[in-house]
Design an enzyme around this catalytic site. Structure first.
Site, PDB file in Angstrom:
ATOM      1  N   GLY A  36       0.835  -1.201   0.000  1.00  0.00           N
ATOM      2  CA  GLY A  36       0.000   0.000   0.000  1.00  0.00           C
ATOM      3  C   GLY A  36       0.869   1.251   0.000  1.00  0.00           C
ATOM      4  O   GLY A  36       0.678   2.168  -0.808  1.00  0.00           O
ATOM      5  N   HIS A  37       1.868   1.274   0.899  1.00  0.00           N
ATOM      6  CA  HIS A  37       2.789   2.408   0.943  1.00  0.00           C
ATOM      7  C   HIS A  37       3.559   2.518  -0.377  1.00  0.00           C
ATOM      8  O   HIS A  37       3.724   3.602  -0.929  1.00  0.00           O
ATOM      9  CB  HIS A  37       3.811   2.238   2.077  1.00  0.00           C
ATOM     10  CG  HIS A  37       3.208   2.178   3.451  1.00  0.00           C
ATOM     11  ND1 HIS A  37       3.233   1.046   4.233  1.00  0.00           N
ATOM     12  CD2 HIS A  37       2.577   3.116   4.191  1.00  0.00           C
ATOM     13  CE1 HIS A  37       2.648   1.289   5.385  1.00  0.00           C
ATOM     14  NE2 HIS A  37       2.233   2.536   5.393  1.00  0.00           N
ATOM     15  N   ASP A 152      -7.120   5.496   4.626  1.00  0.00           N
ATOM     16  CA  ASP A 152      -7.410   6.388   5.752  1.00  0.00           C
ATOM     17  C   ASP A 152      -8.200   7.581   5.205  1.00  0.00           C
ATOM     18  O   ASP A 152      -7.696   8.700   5.116  1.00  0.00           O
ATOM     19  CB  ASP A 152      -6.093   6.828   6.405  1.00  0.00           C
ATOM     20  CG  ASP A 152      -5.320   5.645   6.931  1.00  0.00           C
ATOM     21  OD1 ASP A 152      -5.614   5.182   8.035  1.00  0.00           O
ATOM     22  OD2 ASP A 152      -4.431   5.139   6.217  1.00  0.00           O
ATOM     23  N   MET A 186      -4.541  -3.743   3.105  1.00  0.00           N
ATOM     24  CA  MET A 186      -3.194  -3.830   3.688  1.00  0.00           C
ATOM     25  C   MET A 186      -3.047  -2.795   4.785  1.00  0.00           C
ATOM     26  O   MET A 186      -3.544  -1.666   4.656  1.00  0.00           O
ATOM     27  CB  MET A 186      -2.148  -3.594   2.617  1.00  0.00           C
ATOM     28  CG  MET A 186      -2.060  -4.733   1.658  1.00  0.00           C
ATOM     29  SD  MET A 186      -0.753  -4.446   0.471  1.00  0.00           S
ATOM     30  CE  MET A 186      -0.937  -5.916  -0.512  1.00  0.00           C
ATOM     31  N   SER A 188      -0.183  -1.811   8.283  1.00  0.00           N
ATOM     32  CA  SER A 188       0.993  -2.185   9.076  1.00  0.00           C
ATOM     33  C   SER A 188       0.570  -3.014  10.281  1.00  0.00           C
ATOM     34  O   SER A 188       1.347  -3.811  10.807  1.00  0.00           O
ATOM     35  CB  SER A 188       1.715  -0.934   9.559  1.00  0.00           C
ATOM     36  OG  SER A 188       2.042  -0.117   8.461  1.00  0.00           O
TER      37      SER A 188
END
Ligand code: AMP
Length: 291
Positions: A36-37, A152, A186, A188
């Site tokens: 995702g990042h 988010d 996804m 963390s």
């Protein structure tokens, strides 16, 4: 990949790059990087000359000290991922660098309802801390474009409002949610799920998909004179997720996608977003889908 640890150093570098006419893309993260990042980094690379990523686990946005302590830290593999994705600059500041006068925010911005509802209600102080650090990071990096994930959603909306309030010269680019093969968004925090919880966690995205499908059906076919109100869709989804004993559901909400305000009825013209927050196996997960 260049690594800077102080605001002064990264500012000097960005200043020099901008003097050469380079466009800067920036993706702020808290590390423990996943696909995702990396998708933010890739998109930034496509649209800018220079891509900056920051890794900073921001203490002021954790309303739960336990969550802060348990936040995964994988700096070595994060750096490998960034190098592979051809990220140009990593900003890796310390807490003392970002908060030289302490963690208290002397002048918090007011985001009104946008920061009071949903996550704002369930994680008091979270958005104030998030906005505090994103503002500091934006002032340090001064990017032309800011890359944030739709994962988010509310956070991105607040950052967009912050850019507007502070008249910053950056444009927010909202990037799609990257999902595991089974549909789990996804995050963390997913690494903290045990095997059983990980397998069950997929139900969050399944519920969102089924809300999306019902709303689509409702928009394309008439359900008769007695129109189903939005609250019924929310309740059905909440009950379905809560029917699995592993979940403790905080909210399932269908909101106006532009304002996050509650909606009573479904129209074909108002863009909607369905948002979920739920605990499973001691981990709090969020996800959302545009409807
Ligand atoms: P975090 O490290 O969790 O603070 O996230 C840093 C950035 O990555 C935020 O803009 C997130 O919205 C974004 N992000 C996190 N998870 C995903 C995902 N699954 N897909 C796309 N972007 C994501």
């Amino acid at each position: 990949m260049l690594i800077f640890k102080t605001i002064q150093d990264i500012q000097n570098q960005i200043f020099a790059l901008k003097k050469e006419g380079k466009k800067i893309g920036f993706a702020p993260t808290m590390g423990a990087l996943h696909e995702g990042h990396v998708s933010l980094i890739r998109q930034s690379r496509r649209e800018n000359d220079i891509t900056v990523c920051s890794i900073f686990v921001n203490p002021t946005q954790f309303n739960d000290p336990n969550d802060f302590e348990k936040y995964p830290s994988t700096l070595e593999s994060d750096m490998q991922k960034l190098i592979t994705a051809k990220c140009d600059i990593l900003f890796l500041p310390s807490v003392a660098e970002m908060y030289p006068t302490g963690l208290k925010n002397p002048k918090p911005l007011d985001f009104g309802f946008l920061a009071e509802t949903l996550e704002g209600e369930w994680r008091p102080g979270h958005f104030a801390g998030m906005a505090q650090i994103v503002e500091k990071l934006l002032r340090a990096v001064t990017p032309d474009r800011l890359y944030m994930g739709q994962k988010d959603y509310q956070q991105a909306m607040i950052c967009s409002d912050m850019i507007r309030q502070l008249k910053l010269k950056t444009r927010l680019v909202l990037c799609p949610v990257k999902r595991e093969k089974d549909g789990l968004a996804m995050s963390s925090r997913n690494v903290r799920l045990d095997k059983k919880s990980r397998a069950k966690a997929v139900e969050i995205s399944k519920v969102l998909r089924s809300v999306k499908a019902s709303i689509k059906r409702r928009r394309t076919t008439d359900d008769g004179p007695q129109k189903t109100p939005v609250i019924d869709y929310e309740k059905k989804a909440f009950d379905r997720l809560s029917s699995f004993s592993e979940f403790k559901v905080e909210y399932v909400a269908i909101r106006n996608a532009k304002t996050l305000k509650p909606v009573k009825n479904i129209s074909t013209t108002t863009p909607l977003v369905a948002l979920v927050a739920a605990w499973i196996g001691g981990v709090r997960l969020i996800d959302n889908m545009l409807l």
